[in-house]
Design an enzyme around this catalytic site. Structure first.
Site, mmCIF file in Angstrom:
data_model
loop_
_atom_site.group_PDB
_atom_site.id
_atom_site.type_symbol
_atom_site.label_atom_id
_atom_site.label_comp_id
_atom_site.label_asym_id
_atom_site.label_seq_id
_atom_site.Cartn_x
_atom_site.Cartn_y
_atom_site.Cartn_z
ATOM 1 N N GLY A 265 0.796 -1.231 0.000
ATOM 2 C CA GLY A 265 0.000 0.000 0.000
ATOM 3 C C GLY A 265 0.822 1.272 0.000
ATOM 4 O O GLY A 265 2.057 1.241 -0.054
ATOM 5 N N VAL A 266 0.104 2.396 0.085
ATOM 6 C CA VAL A 266 0.765 3.694 0.057
ATOM 7 C C VAL A 266 1.327 4.037 1.439
ATOM 8 O O VAL A 266 0.941 3.452 2.441
ATOM 9 C CB VAL A 266 -0.193 4.831 -0.354
ATOM 10 C CG1 VAL A 266 -0.621 4.680 -1.786
ATOM 11 C CG2 VAL A 266 -1.394 4.904 0.579
ATOM 12 N N GLY A 267 2.210 5.013 1.467
ATOM 13 C CA GLY A 267 2.692 5.567 2.732
ATOM 14 C C GLY A 267 4.022 5.005 3.162
ATOM 15 O O GLY A 267 4.574 4.080 2.553
ATOM 16 N N SER A 268 4.517 5.610 4.253
ATOM 17 C CA SER A 268 5.865 5.299 4.721
ATOM 18 C C SER A 268 5.960 3.887 5.283
ATOM 19 O O SER A 268 6.954 3.196 5.094
ATOM 20 C CB SER A 268 6.265 6.285 5.819
ATOM 21 O OG SER A 268 6.142 7.591 5.343
ATOM 22 N N VAL A 269 4.932 3.455 6.015
ATOM 23 C CA VAL A 269 5.027 2.164 6.689
ATOM 24 C C VAL A 269 5.060 1.032 5.656
ATOM 25 O O VAL A 269 5.934 0.160 5.698
ATOM 26 C CB VAL A 269 3.865 1.981 7.702
ATOM 27 C CG1 VAL A 269 3.923 0.609 8.333
ATOM 28 C CG2 VAL A 269 3.931 3.053 8.790
ATOM 29 N N GLU A 290 -0.596 -1.308 -6.784
ATOM 30 C CA GLU A 290 -1.281 -0.121 -7.291
ATOM 31 C C GLU A 290 -0.230 0.975 -7.496
ATOM 32 O O GLU A 290 0.100 1.335 -8.613
ATOM 33 C CB GLU A 290 -2.317 0.260 -6.242
ATOM 34 C CG GLU A 290 -3.145 1.425 -6.549
ATOM 35 C CD GLU A 290 -3.961 1.807 -5.326
ATOM 36 O OE1 GLU A 290 -5.031 1.221 -5.130
ATOM 37 O OE2 GLU A 290 -3.532 2.694 -4.567
ATOM 38 N N ASN A 380 -6.629 10.269 4.345
ATOM 39 C CA ASN A 380 -6.454 10.273 2.894
ATOM 40 C C ASN A 380 -7.669 9.676 2.185
ATOM 41 O O ASN A 380 -8.264 10.289 1.316
ATOM 42 C CB ASN A 380 -5.219 9.454 2.506
ATOM 43 C CG ASN A 380 -3.950 10.022 3.120
ATOM 44 O OD1 ASN A 380 -3.824 11.241 3.288
ATOM 45 N ND2 ASN A 380 -3.019 9.165 3.480
ATOM 46 N N GLY A 384 -6.926 1.838 -2.663
ATOM 47 C CA GLY A 384 -7.108 0.465 -3.148
ATOM 48 C C GLY A 384 -7.025 -0.568 -2.048
ATOM 49 O O GLY A 384 -7.060 -1.765 -2.321
HETATM 50 N N1 COA Z 1 -4.779 7.994 15.258
HETATM 51 C C1 COA Z 1 -4.423 9.233 14.862
HETATM 52 N N2 COA Z 1 -3.402 9.477 14.002
HETATM 53 C C2 COA Z 1 -2.685 8.407 13.575
HETATM 54 C C3 COA Z 1 -2.981 7.106 13.968
HETATM 55 C C4 COA Z 1 -4.081 6.911 14.852
HETATM 56 N N3 COA Z 1 -4.440 5.701 15.249
HETATM 57 N N4 COA Z 1 -2.096 6.272 13.377
HETATM 58 C C5 COA Z 1 -1.274 7.033 12.623
HETATM 59 N N5 COA Z 1 -1.628 8.317 12.747
HETATM 60 C C6 COA Z 1 -1.008 9.470 12.094
HETATM 61 C C7 COA Z 1 0.493 9.510 12.301
HETATM 62 O O1 COA Z 1 0.810 10.083 13.539
HETATM 63 C C8 COA Z 1 0.935 10.351 11.120
HETATM 64 O O2 COA Z 1 0.632 11.693 11.433
HETATM 65 P P1 COA Z 1 1.580 12.909 10.985
HETATM 66 O O3 COA Z 1 1.469 12.931 9.485
HETATM 67 O O4 COA Z 1 0.955 14.094 11.651
HETATM 68 O O5 COA Z 1 2.926 12.546 11.484
HETATM 69 C C9 COA Z 1 -0.028 9.930 10.003
HETATM 70 O O6 COA Z 1 -1.157 9.325 10.674
HETATM 71 C C10 COA Z 1 0.563 8.915 9.018
HETATM 72 O O7 COA Z 1 0.984 7.821 9.747
HETATM 73 P P2 COA Z 1 2.320 7.027 9.439
HETATM 74 O O8 COA Z 1 2.552 6.117 10.598
HETATM 75 O O9 COA Z 1 3.409 7.959 9.036
HETATM 76 O O10 COA Z 1 1.880 6.072 8.266
HETATM 77 P P3 COA Z 1 1.857 6.104 6.680
HETATM 78 O O11 COA Z 1 2.566 7.254 6.045
HETATM 79 O O12 COA Z 1 2.317 4.761 6.302
HETATM 80 O O13 COA Z 1 0.295 6.275 6.365
HETATM 81 C C11 COA Z 1 -2.007 5.672 6.289
HETATM 82 C C12 COA Z 1 -0.646 5.459 6.947
HETATM 83 C C13 COA Z 1 -3.027 4.702 6.912
HETATM 84 C C14 COA Z 1 -2.478 7.119 6.517
HETATM 85 C C15 COA Z 1 -1.849 5.417 4.755
HETATM 86 O O14 COA Z 1 -1.286 4.152 4.532
HETATM 87 C C16 COA Z 1 -3.198 5.473 4.035
HETATM 88 O O15 COA Z 1 -3.673 6.534 3.690
HETATM 89 N N6 COA Z 1 -3.812 4.309 3.812
HETATM 90 C C17 COA Z 1 -5.093 4.215 3.180
HETATM 91 C C18 COA Z 1 -5.003 4.029 1.708
HETATM 92 C C19 COA Z 1 -4.317 2.754 1.325
HETATM 93 O O16 COA Z 1 -4.069 1.873 2.141
HETATM 94 N N7 COA Z 1 -4.001 2.627 0.084
HETATM 95 C C20 COA Z 1 -3.273 1.479 -0.387
HETATM 96 C C21 COA Z 1 -3.850 0.963 -1.606
HETATM 97 S S1 COA Z 1 -2.712 0.216 -2.675
#
Ligand code: COA
Length: 500
Positions: A265-269, A290, A380, A384
């Site tokens: 998926g998307v994002g840093s994790v 994706e 966000n 997908g």
């Molecule tokens: N409650 C509140 N905030 C939370 C949280 C929670 N339970 N868990 C994480 N966060 C915040 C983090 O603190 C971080 O905040 P910041 O930007 O202010 O530092 C932010 O969410 C992003 O978290 P991070 O741990 O850096 O993860 P990420 O960059 O990997 O993003 C998602 C995680 C879930 C936001 C991202 O993967 C996403 O949008 N997923 C949905 C879409 C998807 O999965 N697409 C894939 C299809 S191929």
């Protein structure tokens, strides 16, 4: 006029269609629906949006914006700040539009990304007045060659009343990488003829009725780089738990040595977790995903990957410079497809995808919230993640066990918003460990999740919650104490911590 730009318009009949961005912007009127190219800040039209922002200084108008996924700053920041977006779908990821959505200034429809094309095809989304598509070239026979993403561009081009092309010779020339396949209407549709992640089943560009092309605008703005954060100790631990799980699956004879195609998926994790394969024994991997982020290219460089199929390429500045400076080294191992094919349930199920997506929070039964911070504020979108999770062979969610310096537990009694239900989620991994939920009853899931995934600061509190839930429900099938199920979120709102 730029000679490279002119040379890229290879269809003679279109040579007189070149207009300025201002002229193209003048065609766009209040109340129109725009279908724009772009997927996770890649391959989006950028020059006409800037002209629209300029036009908004003297004219009041609003448009609905439908895209592949999130766009770069020209649309999701600047158009949002100019107040000219009335409604946005199906995905975004920019702080400016996020703020506008969460303060009621922009309407937002968060949708499974494989569903958009069907809704556009059925006319439920639309009519689309203009498709605005970034291209690297227009071929002799009038096909549009996209740039760094395909997304929903093919269906938008097919269904829009008119098409405007932003021809951008500054974007990497990926001609030959795209594979454009558009299914027919439902009821008259053949099976999608994809048997492996590397199959090519379509055309190299987007077919278009050239009579629909109203204008071609010269663009020189490159994609905004992705903003992912580098792996850290905890994401590395998540990756190790995942690799251990996959090794055990191979040992039990459930997966082949090179696994099955991976989606990440998307994002840093998710990027960091995929990066974990770099120093592993795994080879000959296939990616059917994706978004192709940095980690995919690190793995390509290390010859760990045979094929990477996606709908967009979204890279950091450093990785983008390296990859696009040597694109010929990658071309025969890359395919970019429309998002309805990269995310198609039929293909995902057939190929047996191992899907790895990120949760904001999960609950003790394995329900996952990927989108709504504290249940109310859009982050966000689900993108997908649902397309893959609902159809994968193994649907995995990863997350750190805590957020905001430890004041939030990512495992809560009940998620405050359900994107992925316990019925679709197979595995949850945090830096603490991994819970394999497949085939488990709700009460078994609780044990697996609390004992393996929860941060030590929250473990006892979750055990206590569950014990009370068993008591108040008389040991019901899925014990919950509804009076306190969301108390952790309420506490965080009041005291800025979920800790007691
Ligand atoms: N409650 C509140 N905030 C939370 C949280 C929670 N339970 N868990 C994480 N966060 C915040 C983090 O603190 C971080 O905040 P910041 O930007 O202010 O530092 C932010 O969410 C992003 O978290 P991070 O741990 O850096 O993860 P990420 O960059 O990997 O993003 C998602 C995680 C879930 C936001 C991202 O993967 C996403 O949008 N997923 C949905 C879409 C998807 O999965 N697409 C894939 C299809 S191929």
């Amino acid at each position: 006029m730029d000679t490279l730009f002119n040379a890229r318009i290879r269809c003679n009949a279109l040579e007189d269609k070149v207009v300025t961005a201002e002229t193209a912007a003048s065609w766009i009127k209040d109340g129109m629906s725009l279908g724009m190219s772009g997927f996770t800040r890649a391959g989006d039209a950028k020059t006409i949006p800037l002209a629209l922002v300029e036009k908004a200084k003297t004219e009041k108008f609003q448009v609905d914006v439908y895209t592949g996924a999130s766009l770069g700053p020209e649309v999701d920041q600047m158009m949002a700040e100019a107040g000219i977006i009335r409604k946005r779908a199906p995905y975004q990821g920019d702080p400016a539009i996020r703020k506008a959505i969460n303060t009621g200034k922009v309407l937002y429809t968060d949708m499974h990304l494989s569903h958009n094309a069907e809704l556009i095809r059925q006319g439920i989304i639309g009519p689309i007045d203009f498709a605005i598509i970034e291209a690297t070239a227009i071929t002799e026979d009038g096909m549009i060659i996209p740039t760094t993403s395909v997304g929903n561009s093919p269906i938008l081009v097919q269904m829009a009343k008119e098409v405007i092309i932003e021809l951008n010779p500054e974007q990497p020339n990926l001609e030959g990488i795209h594979d454009i396949y558009l299914p027919a209407d439902q009821g008259e549709r053949d099976p999608i003829p994809m048997l492996t992640a590397s199959d090519r089943i379509g055309t190299k560009g987007i077919p278009v009725d050239i009579k629909k092309i109203k204008g071609i605008v010269h663009s020189t703005i490159k994609d905004a780089p992705s903003l992912i954060v580098e792996p850290d100790e905890e994401t590395e631990q998540i990756a190790q738990h995942l690799l251990g799980f996959l090794r055990a699956e191979i040992k039990k004879g459930r997966l082949p040595k090179n696994l099955l195609p991976l989606q990440s998926g998307v994002g840093s994790v998710a990027n960091a977790v995929l990066n974990g394969f770099l120093n592993s024994e795994f080879e000959e991997l296939e990616i059917y995903s994706e978004v192709l982020q940095d980690a995919v290219f690190h793995l390509l460089d290390a010859n760990k990957i045979k094929i990477a199929s996606g709908t967009s390429i979204t890279l950091s500045e450093e990785c983008g410079t390296r990859v696009y400076g040597n694109i010929d080294n990658y071309k025969d191992r890359l395919v970019l497809r429309p998002q309805e094919i990269s995310n198609h349930p039929e293909v995902i199920r057939r190929l047996g995808i191992i899907a790895i997506n990120t949760a904001l929070e999960a609950d003790i039964y394995g329900n996952v919230n990927s989108t709504h911070v504290q249940g109310t504020h859009m982050m966000n979108g689900l993108g997908g993640s649902g397309d893959f999770t609902r159809n994968a062979r193994i649907a995995i969610f990863v997350t750190k066990s805590y957020a905001k310096g430890g004041d939030i537990s990512s495992i809560v009694p009940m998620v405050a918003h359900h994107d992925h239900t316990e019925h679709d989620v197979d595995v949850i991994a945090t830096e603490q460990g991994i819970a394999d939920l497949r085939g488990l009853a709700p009460k078994e899931r609780v044990q697996a999740i609390i004992e393996n995934c929860v941060h030590p600061d929250y473990k006892e509190a979750l055990r206590e919650y569950y014990n009370r839930a068993v008591e108040v429900t008389g040991n019901a099938h899925t014990p919950h104490n509804l009076e306190e199920a969301l108390a952790w979120h309420v506490n965080y709102k009041k005291t800025k911590t979920m800790k007691k």
